[in-house]
Structure formats: C-alpha cells, structure tokens
Enzyme design. Structure first.
Site, PDB file in Angstrom:
ATOM      1  N   GLY A 207       0.823  -1.208   0.000  1.00  0.00           N
ATOM      2  CA  GLY A 207       0.000   0.000   0.000  1.00  0.00           C
ATOM      3  C   GLY A 207       0.853   1.252   0.000  1.00  0.00           C
ATOM      4  O   GLY A 207       1.997   1.223   0.438  1.00  0.00           O
TER       5      GLY A 207
ATOM      6  N   THR B  63       5.640   1.396   5.631  1.00  0.00           N
ATOM      7  CA  THR B  63       4.235   1.074   5.884  1.00  0.00           C
ATOM      8  C   THR B  63       3.695   2.090   6.871  1.00  0.00           C
ATOM      9  O   THR B  63       4.337   2.399   7.868  1.00  0.00           O
ATOM     10  CB  THR B  63       4.006  -0.354   6.437  1.00  0.00           C
TER      11      THR B  63
ATOM     12  N   ASP C  69       1.395   1.487   8.705  1.00  0.00           N
ATOM     13  CA  ASP C  69       0.933   0.704   9.859  1.00  0.00           C
ATOM     14  C   ASP C  69       1.955   0.624  10.994  1.00  0.00           C
ATOM     15  O   ASP C  69       1.609   0.294  12.122  1.00  0.00           O
ATOM     16  CB  ASP C  69       0.571  -0.718   9.429  1.00  0.00           C
TER      17      ASP C  69
ATOM     18  N   MET D  36      -7.018   3.663  10.043  1.00  0.00           N
ATOM     19  CA  MET D  36      -6.491   2.410   9.489  1.00  0.00           C
ATOM     20  C   MET D  36      -5.656   1.632  10.524  1.00  0.00           C
ATOM     21  O   MET D  36      -5.320   2.152  11.576  1.00  0.00           O
ATOM     22  CB  MET D  36      -5.655   2.692   8.251  1.00  0.00           C
TER      23      MET D  36
ATOM     24  N   ARG E 226      -4.805  -2.756  10.609  1.00  0.00           N
ATOM     25  CA  ARG E 226      -5.566  -4.011  10.650  1.00  0.00           C
ATOM     26  C   ARG E 226      -5.410  -4.709  12.000  1.00  0.00           C
ATOM     27  O   ARG E 226      -6.372  -4.950  12.702  1.00  0.00           O
ATOM     28  CB  ARG E 226      -5.087  -4.926   9.526  1.00  0.00           C
TER      29      ARG E 226
ATOM     30  N   LEU F 266      -6.811   9.086   2.608  1.00  0.00           N
ATOM     31  CA  LEU F 266      -6.081  10.351   2.772  1.00  0.00           C
ATOM     32  C   LEU F 266      -4.979  10.238   3.816  1.00  0.00           C
ATOM     33  O   LEU F 266      -3.961  10.907   3.727  1.00  0.00           O
ATOM     34  CB  LEU F 266      -7.048  11.483   3.125  1.00  0.00           C
ATOM     35  N   GLN F 267      -5.167   9.394   4.827  1.00  0.00           N
ATOM     36  CA  GLN F 267      -4.136   9.263   5.865  1.00  0.00           C
ATOM     37  C   GLN F 267      -2.828   8.680   5.324  1.00  0.00           C
ATOM     38  O   GLN F 267      -1.794   8.805   5.952  1.00  0.00           O
ATOM     39  CB  GLN F 267      -4.644   8.455   7.063  1.00  0.00           C
ATOM     40  N   ARG F 268      -2.879   8.059   4.163  1.00  0.00           N
ATOM     41  CA  ARG F 268      -1.642   7.537   3.582  1.00  0.00           C
ATOM     42  C   ARG F 268      -1.233   8.305   2.328  1.00  0.00           C
ATOM     43  O   ARG F 268      -0.246   7.961   1.684  1.00  0.00           O
ATOM     44  CB  ARG F 268      -1.783   6.044   3.262  1.00  0.00           C
TER      45      ARG F 268
END
Lengths: 403, 403
Positions: free
Chosen positions: B12, B142, B144, B188, B190, B297-299
């Site tokens: 991503g 990432t 994340d 976001m 996971r 938008l956050q990424r």
C-alpha cells in the site's frame, strides 16, 4: 455617543468564519463609534440565554487576532436554533431586543449562511419597528457557496482547495495498481454543486482526475452513469468520480440511502450517496471500487486554507463594521468580482431580503453538455479562489490553533 | 565492474515511499559501483512482465528528485501479486533471475512492508542458491508501523501527523454546538493500533480529544465502550473517539460489519467499524453522533507530511544502497532510536528473516489500564515522529506533485 457591538456565528463551520470574526474584531477595535466588543456564544441561542463574552478583553493582542484568523470552525460556537417568525411568536424577538438594550448594543454582526441571514432579516425589521437604535448586518459564510448577491462565499475557496488537493492525492493513490478501479469521492453540497465542481481544479498538468463530476443541478440517471464509467474504462484503467451528496433522480428523489430523514430546518439529511454509487459500480461493472466521503474535514482543514479566501473573509468582516457604523441596517457585506485575470474584487453591501432563504445554484453554462463535467467557464470562476497558502504556525508538529 | 541496479515498490502507498525511492536514486547515482538505475513498474508483477524504465535518464535533474521526495503514493506503481514459494513453483523465481541477468542487475532494492519483505527473503535466498551475483535489499515502508527490527517505519510519522491534525480539526468542528455529540473517527491499522494511537498527539494545550482510543490489541467490549462514553458524557458534552478499523471482540471476531471478506493475501478486509460504533452510540445513548472514516487520505496527504519522516525515508533508501554495495544480501535497512529527547536515530541493517511476515503490535505498557487510552510512554515514542513540515511547492493553488 459610543455604543457597544455584538458579534455571533451561526450555521455550519468553515475554515474562514473565524477570519471574518477577526475582521469584525479588528475593525471594531479601531472604530471610534464602538466601545466594548461582545461575542455571543452559540449564535442566537446563546444570546437568548445571555451568554455574552467580552472579546475586547480577550483580543487585546494583535497576534491573537491573527491566530484566530487561522483557526478552523467557530470560535464562538454555533447553533441550529430556528426562531419562529414574529407573526407566530414574538417571545424570542422581545428577549433579544431586551438583551441588546441591556448591553447597549448599537451594532450586531451575524456571521452565517442563508438560514442565518433569515435571522438578520427578521430581527433587523423587528428591532426597527420597535425603534431600537441597533444596526444589524450580516457577514456571509458557507462552504456551499450558495448565497445570492455575492460572487462567492468565504469558506468556499478553502473547501475547494482542500477538495481539489484531496482528489489529486487520492488519484495518485488510485493509480498505483495496474487493475481497473473506480474511486468515488463524496463531496458536501445539498442542493448546489459548487463544492463537487471544485474537484475539477485537481486537473493540472495532464492529471485527468476527476473523470466524472456529478452535480445536484443535473438529474442523475444510474444507467447513464454506469454507461459513462464503462465507456471510460475502455480507454483507461482508473476512473475517479466526484459526486455531490445531494444528487437526485429525474423525479427529485435523493440518490442517498438515507434520503428520508430531515434536520431541524426541514432540510433532507444526506448520507451515503457515494456508497450507493460504489455499490452500483460493484454490481453493474464488477471492478475494484472504493468510496471516500470527505466529510467534515472539507470544512475544517485550516492547515490547507486558501490565502485568498481567508483574506476576503477578514475583509468582509471589516466591511460589515464599516457598513453598520455608516448606518446600514438589514444588509450583508458582499464582494463582487471585477476580473478573473488578474483577479480583483470590490466590497459592498446587499439588501438582506435578496439573500435570506435563497440558494444560488450552478448555472447550466458551467456544466458540460452531457452533465458529467464542468465547463471552462466554471474553471475560470474557480481558479482564483484557491490561490495562495497561509503561513501556518506549527507547535510540536501540529497546527497551532486557538482553543 | 559496474553493474546496474533495479528498484521497485510494493504494497500500500504511503507519503514517504517516494522519498525512499528518491534516496535510492540519489545514492545509486553517486555510487561508483552502479551504472544504470532501472525502476520496475508495479512491483514484482511488472518486473515479471519486463516493464522496466530507465530512472537514470528520468532523474538527471536534482530538482526532480526533490519533487519526487514530496510526491505521495508510489511513483513506480504497486502490485498485490503474491508469488508462490519456490517449493510450490519456481516459475516466477526463474523468470526474475533471468530478467536480473538480462539487465545485468547487481543490486535490487524492494521498498515495501512485511509482505514485500517476504519477497525479498525468498528471492534473495533463491538467487543465492542459483549463484546469481545480485544483492537484494529491502527498504521499509508502511503507515501501519508494524515492522519488526525497526523503531518505526517510514510513512508512519506522516500518517500520524495527518491523523492528529485531522482529529484536532474535527474536534474544533464538533465543539461548536452546545449539545451532546459523539464523533467516531475510524483510522487504518488491521492488527496493530499504532495509527489509532497516534490520534493521541492531538491533545495539545488542554485540547482533550480524542477522549477514547480503541486499539486492536485490546479486546473490544460493546458494553464497556457504551459505559465509558456514558461516563464521559456526565462531565462533558462532546466525546471524540478514535478507533482502529481492526478492533475485535474477546473471541477475536472483527467488530466491522464487513468482517467476512478477505483480500488476496488472506487478510480480512475491514470496513465499517466506525459505523458500527456510531450506530451503537445512536441506539444505546441516543445523542447526536457522526462517523468519519479517514480512509486513504491518511496515507496520501503529502501536503501535511512530517519532515522527520520524509528525511528518514530518504536516508533509509540511501542506506539500502550502501548496504548492497557493501555486499549485504537479504537484509532490510533499518533505523534505531538512540534517544527521545533530543531525538536521535542511527541507521543499520537487519536480517530479513527477522522481519518478513512478522507484525509488531502495540505493547501493553503503551496502553492505559482500562484499555481506552495510551500511556505517556506511547506519547514519548510518537512525539518526535511528527516534527517538522516540508516546504511544499504549490502551483496554481495546489501541491506541485510529480506525475
């Protein structure tokens, strides 16, 4: 004789509404006619509860006014309270007149959209009937850009800049996979498509997104939309759709899934239009599809404010003070575009009766023939409004907003 | 003897992944060991199709590398293609080795997250077995922040800055009405709650939002959540909730409404967690409530990138080149925090076997006792990562990204 002034904010927030408040405060501080500047909390509702704060004390410092100018949302808070008409019930009007007299308010500035201008209209007429010596002037704001008698409204340019930037960034995000994908971006705007139309500004240097723009001014046909997306997918892998939350079918029914609910003003509440389109693409076309709702950030993202917008918002606040002090009553400060290029505007006033409860929609000449795009006329209109960036102050990595 | 290099991106997008690409290009251009810099389009999938472009030609100009550094998403495109293991099928590996030989690739840089590091792991081992003279080095990215062996991942700091700023701005938007309101912000992440936790940075100068933070590391109880919101509403009118899309109940079932679907990697697709919480508040408490999904938008919001993040991303790209040229194979460039204050990191390498397919979750010590907040340890960890702003170039009112 010096009198005091009162300023309040109403309706939905914008990035520029505090800039207008800053303009009112700055001009009122300089005026020889105005003594204390009061702020009414939560609009007309808070004023009825006598929740007035002294802004002259709070904003002695010019730097703090500058910080206010760059702070999103509404420093004084808002309300969605709708007064009855004086014909129905005069209680609220009498109470407001009593409070205006008690605080020796000679000038009352109400910053808001078309619902708020209705309050200005009724209250200015009522106060005049009662021979109250108070000038009531509206200051425009709404991200929706749907006010009459003004070229465009404060708040709209910053929202347009945020929307176009976000569509540009999300297009970059969509292009990365080598598979067919349709991105649906849901944008605010109940009955007027100005905000959705502003997504067209994302098309710079050959960047094609958005590929489709759906406005509430054009009856929406699901079949025509699916056909349009299919046609585009024949030549390209990625289709970006900008859709107004308020699109309706031929019969005037909202496409939104929650089209049934209404708010306090009887406006139909919209939610889910983008998801309906996403599901339509998934069902009828079957490719990868995603829906992004820009939601409240389009009216709150001060970090991406348009400098043009914030400057104009401040000047419209200052103009309102000049109008009131000059004896105008029941008007709204306005701006008129002189030229697109180089961009120039003049400031003036319009009779509030021409504005209250009216909605300015996107004219047909600004919409493409097939109804899925805007014309060059729209782009010429929009371009100047997003120009310039504010020099933001950051503190610990975040925008330093006034709390 | 000079050899060529190949660089590709996978997984991503983030705001910082092009900065790492810029770092690889800049360092490779300067290296005496490296001749032509090739870029593989759409990750491993595009390389298998021999879609290689000459980046040495494309980025002769230093200004263009700088522009790349500030452009969101992935300049080279991405893929979600997962190769079989060599034990299952060697076709892809043989094809890749053939292409690496054909283009005389001595160094291959793969920028990605834990799935991409799995590709680095298997391919580097396979190429070594085949006695291919190629060094394969991973470059982390990432949003994340769930990679092992690295203090934090490039892309995370900018996402954290965007999330905290957006929560701050939406809190301003929520406060304006004098009525009880609960805002749910879906973020976001996971299985790791780093992104949702970063919303805590919005708490500056007495600004209390978010009031509740729900992380996937803590089993989610609807009853406890409703009780917590009710408790807060006793003392305040506005409650802001930051929730990770990946929260699960005691039994490990996702709270999301669409918890059933899985993507190509077998990861459960999440969507709608925020809406489940919104409906819960509406049903159990009955006050005004709204859900905002920050979504892509956050990424992708490069206009709000963290300078610290982009600088580190670039340096990790440069470090990867240094590692490869020094003969390292099957490693990932990493950074280690030396100190929180003043913030300092060092750059190094980690064996890819320690990273591939692993997930770093939020440790219990960074989560408050009741599970609805983070601790000061988390804030100390997060604060340095969002510091500094890039000097953005704007063109016609929009960020000037590389197309």
């Amino acid at each position: 004789m010096m009198k005091n002034c009162l300023v309040a904010q109403s309706g939905g927030p914008t990035v520029a509404i505090n800039a207008s408040l800053a303009g009112v405060i700055a001009a009122a501080k300089q005026s020889k006619e105005i003594d204390v500047i009061y702020g009414g909390e939560n609009g007309i509702e808070g004023i009825l509860q006598e929740r007035l704060i002294n802004l002259s004390e709070k904003f002695q410092d010019e730097d703090k006014i500058r910080q206010l100018e760059r702070t999103p949302s509404m420093f004084l808070g808002s309300c969605r309270y709708r007064m009855k008409t004086p014909e129905q019930d005069t209680t609220d009007y009498d109470k407001l007149c009593e409070i205006l007299e008690k605080y020796q308010i000679g000038y009352f500035f109400y910053i808001g959209g078309n619902d708020s201008m209705d309050t200005v209209l009724r209250l200015s007429a009522y106060a005049k009937d009662k021979n109250l010596d108070v000038k009531i002037v509206g200051v425009p704001k709404t991200i929706d850009n749907d006010l009459e008698c003004i070229d465009h409204t404060p708040g709209f340019g910053s929202a347009a800049k945020y929307i176009a930037t976000s569509v540009l960034e999300m297009a970059h995000d969509t292009y990365i996979y080598n598979i067919e994908a349709v991105l649906i971006v849901e944008i605010m705007g109940r009955n007027a498509g100005w905000l959705a139309a502003s997504s067209s500004l994302a098309r710079m240097d050959g960047q094609p997104a958005p590929d489709i723009i759906c406005l509430p001014e054009v009856p929406f046909s699901k079949d025509a939309f699916v056909a349009k997306v299919k046609e585009l997918l024949k030549h390209k892998k990625h289709v970006i759709v900008a859709v107004s939350e308020g699109i309706q079918d031929e019969a005037g029914n909202y496409i939104s899934t929650e089209g049934g609910k209404v708010d306090q003003f009887g406006h139909v509440m919209l939610c889910g239009t983008g998801m309906v389109l996403r599901d339509l693409v998934a069902t009828e076309i079957g490719c990868k599809t995603r829906c992004v709702e820009l939601n409240v950030l389009q009216r709150a993202a001060s970090h991406l404010a348009s400098k043009t917008d914030l400057e104009e918002a401040r000047l419209l606040g200052e103009k309102a003070v000049a109008l009131a002090v000059a004896g105008e009553n029941g008007v709204m400060s306005t701006l008129t575009r002189v030229k697109d290029q180089p961009y120039a505007v003049t400031y003036g006033a319009s009779d509030i009766r021409m504005i209250a409860n009216k909605e300015k929609k996107v004219p047909r000449t600004m919409i493409s023939e097939d109804g899925f795009d805007v014309t060059e006329e729209m782009l010429s209109y929009l371009r100047p409004l997003i120009q310039g960036e504010m020099e933001m102050k950051y503190k610990n990595g975040l925008p330093d907003y006034l709390r």
